[in-house]
Design an enzyme around this catalytic site. Structure first.
Site, PDB file in Angstrom:
ATOM      1  N   CYS A 125       0.833  -1.201   0.000  1.00  0.00           N
ATOM      2  CA  CYS A 125       0.000   0.000   0.000  1.00  0.00           C
ATOM      3  C   CYS A 125       0.872   1.257   0.000  1.00  0.00           C
ATOM      4  O   CYS A 125       1.454   1.623   1.025  1.00  0.00           O
ATOM      5  CB  CYS A 125      -0.917   0.001   1.217  1.00  0.00           C
ATOM      6  SG  CYS A 125      -1.914   1.490   1.375  1.00  0.00           S
ATOM      7  N   CYS A 128      -0.417   3.989   2.358  1.00  0.00           N
ATOM      8  CA  CYS A 128      -0.134   3.716   3.768  1.00  0.00           C
ATOM      9  C   CYS A 128       1.323   3.999   4.132  1.00  0.00           C
ATOM     10  O   CYS A 128       1.610   4.560   5.194  1.00  0.00           O
ATOM     11  CB  CYS A 128      -0.449   2.261   4.104  1.00  0.00           C
ATOM     12  SG  CYS A 128      -2.083   1.697   3.598  1.00  0.00           S
ATOM     13  N   ASP A 129       2.247   3.585   3.273  1.00  0.00           N
ATOM     14  CA  ASP A 129       3.660   3.565   3.650  1.00  0.00           C
ATOM     15  C   ASP A 129       4.576   4.459   2.820  1.00  0.00           C
ATOM     16  O   ASP A 129       5.751   4.597   3.142  1.00  0.00           O
ATOM     17  CB  ASP A 129       4.184   2.118   3.558  1.00  0.00           C
ATOM     18  CG  ASP A 129       3.379   1.162   4.424  1.00  0.00           C
ATOM     19  OD1 ASP A 129       3.008   1.572   5.543  1.00  0.00           O
ATOM     20  OD2 ASP A 129       3.118   0.028   3.987  1.00  0.00           O
TER      21      ASP A 129
END
Length: 298
Positions: A125, A128-129
């Site tokens: 993701c 997300c990261d």
């Protein structure tokens, strides 16, 4: 309740909008451990009338469903049985019908180092990261819409991006391909990942050129895997629902082979996995549930 909808993605929430408007008591179960893929999309450009992040679109759908009376419970469904009894990590419920809208989970590469470096350089993701890789070298694996969208997001975030794809052309929409080429993102064609290596974190990836059958290494700080989705069908199997090529088999009315069990979205045997088609499935499933419940009331 009249209908239990398992899954709070675009298919499940659209179904909830329709069943609620039909006057059915509707509960949507949202699994906090398996967020909708839509919530992870950095940018949505192909949903009619909307441009923004996937999370923004999903939140709008949720608010709309709730405004019509649907109840969204953040609970993980652990088990279901014919009848229908739904057991979650917070309680037990009974329903007159059930809609499976469980979507899918990220497909894994299945190579050495992938699991070992999860959270230490390996990610599924970019939203997300990606922040943790600003100014660093990252490799995006895949050639579809998700892979190119994530590569563009990481590039615009300030990462040094390379894409590795096993074929000699992308499967993604042309508009995404054009953006990748316009930004000058390097593409490593006809190549697959063999191994992910490093110490405390990812340091390099061993790749193999499938045409030359030669291995070589690329030094990167992060690997973002975007090679597709595997459908979540465990609950469907418990209910005796028929599968087709690993997906839930439904008819044109989103009905399964088990009476009272419906399914919609990416967990189904549909040819196109998009937000707009998931919403279409959700609407059809909602109508079918209403028809089913109406016959029970006669």
């Amino acid at each position: 309740m009249d209908v239990a909808i398992v899954g709070a993605g675009p298919a499940g929430l659209t179904c909830a909008i329709y069943t609620s408007r039909y006057g059915l008591k509707t509960v949507v179960f949202e699994d906090p451990t398996n967020p909708s893929q839509l919530s992870l999309a950095p940018k949505i450009e192909n949903y009619p009338g909307f441009e923004g992040t996937g999370l923004e679109l999903l939140e709008r759908m949720k608010r709309q469903a709730e405004s019509f009376g649907a109840e969204v419970r953040v609970e993980r469904v652990l088990d279901v049985s014919r009848g229908f009894t739904i057991r979650t990590d917070d309680g037990e419920y009974s329903s007159r019908s059930i809609v499976i809208a469980t979507g899918g989970r990220h497909r894994k590469l299945g190579v050495e180092g992938e699991r070992e470096f999860l959270g230490r350089g390996v990610s599924y993701c970019a939203v997300c990261d990606g922040f943790f890789f600003k100014g660093k070298d990252v490799l995006v694996v895949g050639g579809g819409n998700t892979a190119l969208s994530e590569a563009l997001y990481l590039h615009d975030l300030g990462c040094n991006v390379k894409i590795v794809h096993r074929r000699d052309e992308f499967r993604a929409e042309k508009v995404l391909q054009d953006k990748v080429f316009e930004r000058g993102i390097e593409v490593i064609w006809n190549t697959v990942v063999v191994k992910i290596e490093g110490g405390e974190r990812v340091e390099r990836v061993i790749l193999r050129d499938v045409r030359r059958d030669e291995e070589f290494e690329v030094y990167v700080d992060g690997v973002f895997v975007a090679i597709g989705i595997e459908p979540n069908v465990e609950l469907a199997v418990k209910l005796g629902v028929e599968l087709e090529n690993g997906y839930i088999k439904v008819d044109e009315f989103c009905r399964t082979n088990v009476e009272g069990v419906f399914a919609c979205g990416d967990c189904c045997n549909r040819p196109l996995k998009q937000v707009v088609t998931a919403c279409g499935d959700g609407a059809i499933a909602g109508y079918s549930v209403y028809t089913f419940i109406s016959k029970m009331r006669v």
